[in-house]
Scaffold this motif. Structure first.
Motif, PDB file in Angstrom:
ATOM      1  N   PRO A 295       0.833  -1.207   0.000  1.00 21.65           N
ATOM      2  CA  PRO A 295       0.000   0.000   0.000  1.00 21.65           C
ATOM      3  C   PRO A 295       0.866   1.255   0.000  1.00 21.65           C
ATOM      4  O   PRO A 295       1.812   1.365   0.789  1.00 21.65           O
ATOM      5  CB  PRO A 295      -0.802  -0.128   1.297  1.00 21.65           C
ATOM      6  CG  PRO A 295      -0.826  -1.596   1.587  1.00 21.65           C
ATOM      7  CD  PRO A 295       0.501  -2.113   1.123  1.00 21.65           C
ATOM      8  N   THR A 296       0.547   2.184  -0.862  1.00 23.65           N
ATOM      9  CA  THR A 296       1.354   3.392  -1.000  1.00 23.65           C
ATOM     10  C   THR A 296       1.437   4.172   0.311  1.00 23.65           C
ATOM     11  O   THR A 296       2.501   4.674   0.683  1.00 23.65           O
ATOM     12  CB  THR A 296       0.776   4.270  -2.122  1.00 23.65           C
ATOM     13  OG1 THR A 296       0.803   3.523  -3.348  1.00 23.65           O
ATOM     14  CG2 THR A 296       1.591   5.548  -2.285  1.00 23.65           C
ATOM     15  N   ASP A 297       0.311   4.273   1.015  1.00 22.03           N
ATOM     16  CA  ASP A 297       0.317   4.985   2.302  1.00 22.03           C
ATOM     17  C   ASP A 297       0.494   4.006   3.454  1.00 22.03           C
ATOM     18  O   ASP A 297      -0.187   4.083   4.480  1.00 22.03           O
ATOM     19  CB  ASP A 297      -0.966   5.801   2.474  1.00 22.03           C
ATOM     20  CG  ASP A 297      -2.218   4.937   2.430  1.00 22.03           C
ATOM     21  OD1 ASP A 297      -2.122   3.748   2.030  1.00 22.03           O
ATOM     22  OD2 ASP A 297      -3.299   5.445   2.801  1.00 22.03           O
ATOM     23  N   ILE A 298       1.442   3.101   3.291  1.00 22.89           N
ATOM     24  CA  ILE A 298       1.654   2.030   4.261  1.00 22.89           C
ATOM     25  C   ILE A 298       1.877   2.587   5.666  1.00 22.89           C
ATOM     26  O   ILE A 298       2.592   3.569   5.865  1.00 22.89           O
ATOM     27  CB  ILE A 298       2.846   1.141   3.830  1.00 22.89           C
ATOM     28  CG1 ILE A 298       2.941  -0.100   4.735  1.00 22.89           C
ATOM     29  CG2 ILE A 298       4.149   1.919   3.778  1.00 22.89           C
ATOM     30  CD1 ILE A 298       3.849  -1.162   4.187  1.00 22.89           C
ATOM     31  N   GLY A 299       1.203   1.971   6.625  1.00 20.41           N
ATOM     32  CA  GLY A 299       1.342   2.363   8.014  1.00 20.41           C
ATOM     33  C   GLY A 299       0.522   3.567   8.416  1.00 20.41           C
ATOM     34  O   GLY A 299       0.625   4.024   9.565  1.00 20.41           O
ATOM     35  N   ALA A 300      -0.298   4.096   7.509  1.00 20.26           N
ATOM     36  CA  ALA A 300      -1.114   5.263   7.845  1.00 20.26           C
ATOM     37  C   ALA A 300      -2.024   4.943   9.025  1.00 20.26           C
ATOM     38  O   ALA A 300      -2.569   3.832   9.133  1.00 20.26           O
ATOM     39  CB  ALA A 300      -1.950   5.690   6.639  1.00 20.26           C
ATOM     40  N   ASN A 301      -2.154   5.911   9.922  1.00 21.46           N
ATOM     41  CA  ASN A 301      -2.993   5.761  11.120  1.00 21.46           C
ATOM     42  C   ASN A 301      -2.563   4.593  11.996  1.00 21.46           C
ATOM     43  O   ASN A 301      -3.373   4.026  12.723  1.00 21.46           O
ATOM     44  CB  ASN A 301      -4.466   5.597  10.729  1.00 21.46           C
ATOM     45  CG  ASN A 301      -4.979   6.769   9.912  1.00 21.46           C
ATOM     46  OD1 ASN A 301      -4.742   7.925  10.258  1.00 21.46           O
ATOM     47  ND2 ASN A 301      -5.655   6.467   8.803  1.00 21.46           N
ATOM     48  N   GLY A 302      -1.288   4.232  11.909  1.00 15.30           N
ATOM     49  CA  GLY A 302      -0.756   3.179  12.760  1.00 15.30           C
ATOM     50  C   GLY A 302      -1.103   1.770  12.328  1.00 15.30           C
ATOM     51  O   GLY A 302      -0.834   0.812  13.063  1.00 15.30           O
ATOM     52  N   GLU A 303      -1.679   1.613  11.132  1.00 11.52           N
ATOM     53  CA  GLU A 303      -2.073   0.279  10.688  1.00 11.52           C
ATOM     54  C   GLU A 303      -0.848  -0.578  10.393  1.00 11.52           C
ATOM     55  O   GLU A 303       0.155  -0.102   9.845  1.00 11.52           O
ATOM     56  CB  GLU A 303      -2.952   0.367   9.440  1.00 11.52           C
ATOM     57  CG  GLU A 303      -3.446  -0.992   8.982  1.00 11.52           C
ATOM     58  CD  GLU A 303      -4.560  -0.892   7.959  1.00 11.52           C
ATOM     59  OE1 GLU A 303      -5.028  -1.951   7.527  1.00 11.52           O
ATOM     60  OE2 GLU A 303      -4.957   0.240   7.601  1.00 11.52           O
ATOM     61  N   GLN A 304      -0.951  -1.854  10.752  1.00 11.44           N
ATOM     62  CA  GLN A 304       0.094  -2.822  10.440  1.00 11.44           C
ATOM     63  C   GLN A 304      -0.441  -3.811   9.409  1.00 11.44           C
ATOM     64  O   GLN A 304      -1.583  -4.258   9.493  1.00 11.44           O
ATOM     65  CB  GLN A 304       0.552  -3.546  11.702  1.00 11.44           C
ATOM     66  CG  GLN A 304       1.295  -2.632  12.681  1.00 11.44           C
ATOM     67  CD  GLN A 304       1.899  -3.406  13.829  1.00 11.44           C
ATOM     68  OE1 GLN A 304       1.242  -4.254  14.441  1.00 11.44           O
ATOM     69  NE2 GLN A 304       3.144  -3.116  14.142  1.00 11.44           N
TER      70      GLN A 304
END
Length: 330
Positions: free
Chosen positions: A70-79
């Motif tokens: 995902p281009t916005d990897i880790g957005a909002n703390g997602e793993q």
């Protein structure tokens, strides 16, 4: 082994693989689903995708790793869970770009060694180790963005053999395995010229004791047959049905045949390009089921899980699929 099986192997050896939130699209808890599971996960997921070929180095044979994420990897703390991919013989990861990008659009980080020799599964596990190192590296785009407790393995043809072997030897690191177009065991025991040494590697599903497995094949593949000519106990697993039967019942398992595709359609785009006589229908028919399985097993998606429940699941009522079996309940 019957003479017919030997002749089939001799004729077909060369075909062995020529070369937002993650829950978006699924119904909210308590809501009526607007689409089937298949339709939901056949569509592109909510994430934009970045692809980098040759992102990092290297497996034990010196082959670099390609990644889709995902281009916005880790957005909002997602793993994000990891899926490690194994190529078919003579094939490269870029040939599976549509499928691997589709998976990344649903929130997975996909890594593939650019290696045409993945039957042992070890290169696939080395790719997982590489990403775990990236997750701990403050200079990496993957720093603290990976769900390293949820790792899946997928692969095509010889890479399907590697997928099963990776799951068997990972010590529980691989939570789920999806072998696609897994060749019968006769392919690694024939006294025939082989394209490389890894073709001598078999996968023994009886040794799979942890995690889960989904066996998928196309009905048009002459190598990855749907049903057994004789019981697997007599001749070994020579088909999706045989591998499923030989997998211990203590492991969550399912199998299904997509009606129509041949051995290499998984490499394609939706539909077939002009002047490609080897393509029957392309990759489209595989997308929903493969994505839903990983959403269930690696992201805990209850809606996706419902499709695989034995007898009652959506997979069992779809006319596009046949030879369905599952030991999954509830």
């Amino acid at each position: 082994m019957s003479r017919g099986v030997v002749l089939l192997a001799a004729a077909t050896l060369a075909l062995l693989g020529s070369g937002a939130t993650a829950q978006a699209g699924a119904p909210a808890p308590g809501a009526a689903p607007a689409k089937s599971v298949e339709a939901t996960y056949s569509e592109r997921g909510p994430f934009e995708v970045t692809k980098q070929l040759g992102f990092g180095c290297c497996d034990s044979s010196g082959h670099k790793f390609d990644v889709w994420y995902p281009t916005d990897i880790g957005a909002n703390g997602e793993q994000h869970p990891i899926i490690t991919w194994g190529d078919g013989t003579w094939a490269h990861p870029f040939q599976y770009d549509y499928l691997l990008s589709h998976l990344a659009s649903w929130g997975f980080v996909v890594i593939a060694p650019d290696n045409t020799n993945t039957g042992s599964g070890q290169e696939m596990l080395q790719a997982v180790d590489f990403l775990k190192g990236q997750n701990d590296d403050p200079s990496s785009v993957f720093y603290q963005t990976l769900d390293t407790d949820n790792v899946g393995a997928m692969g095509h043809s010889q890479g399907a053999v590697g997928t099963l072997n990776a799951a068997i030897t990972s010590g529980g690191v691989v939570k789920t395995a999806v072998p696609i177009e897994l060749p019968g065991q006769y392919m690694c025991t024939l006294n025939l010229p082989k394209p490389d040494a890894a073709m001598t590697v078999c996968a023994d599903p009886q040794k799979l004791t942890t995690g889960s497995v989904l066996y998928v094949n196309g009905s048009g593949s002459p190598i990855s047959l749907s049903t057994q000519p004789l019981p697997w106990e007599q001749i070994g697993p020579q088909s999706a049905q045989g591998y499923y039967g030989a997998t211990p019942d203590t492991v969550q398992k399912a199998t299904a045949t997509l009606n129509g595709p041949n051995h290499n359609d998984i490499q394609g785009q939706p539909g077939c390009p002009p002047n490609d006589p080897g393509c029957v229908s392309g990759v489209q028919g595989f997308l929903g089921t493969l994505t839903a399985w990983n959403m269930d097993k690696l992201r805990g998606d209850a809606y996706a899980h419902s499709a695989f429940v034995s007898g009652a699941g959506e997979l069992f009522s779809q006319t596009a699929w046949s030879n369905q079996a599952s030991n999954i309940t509830g």
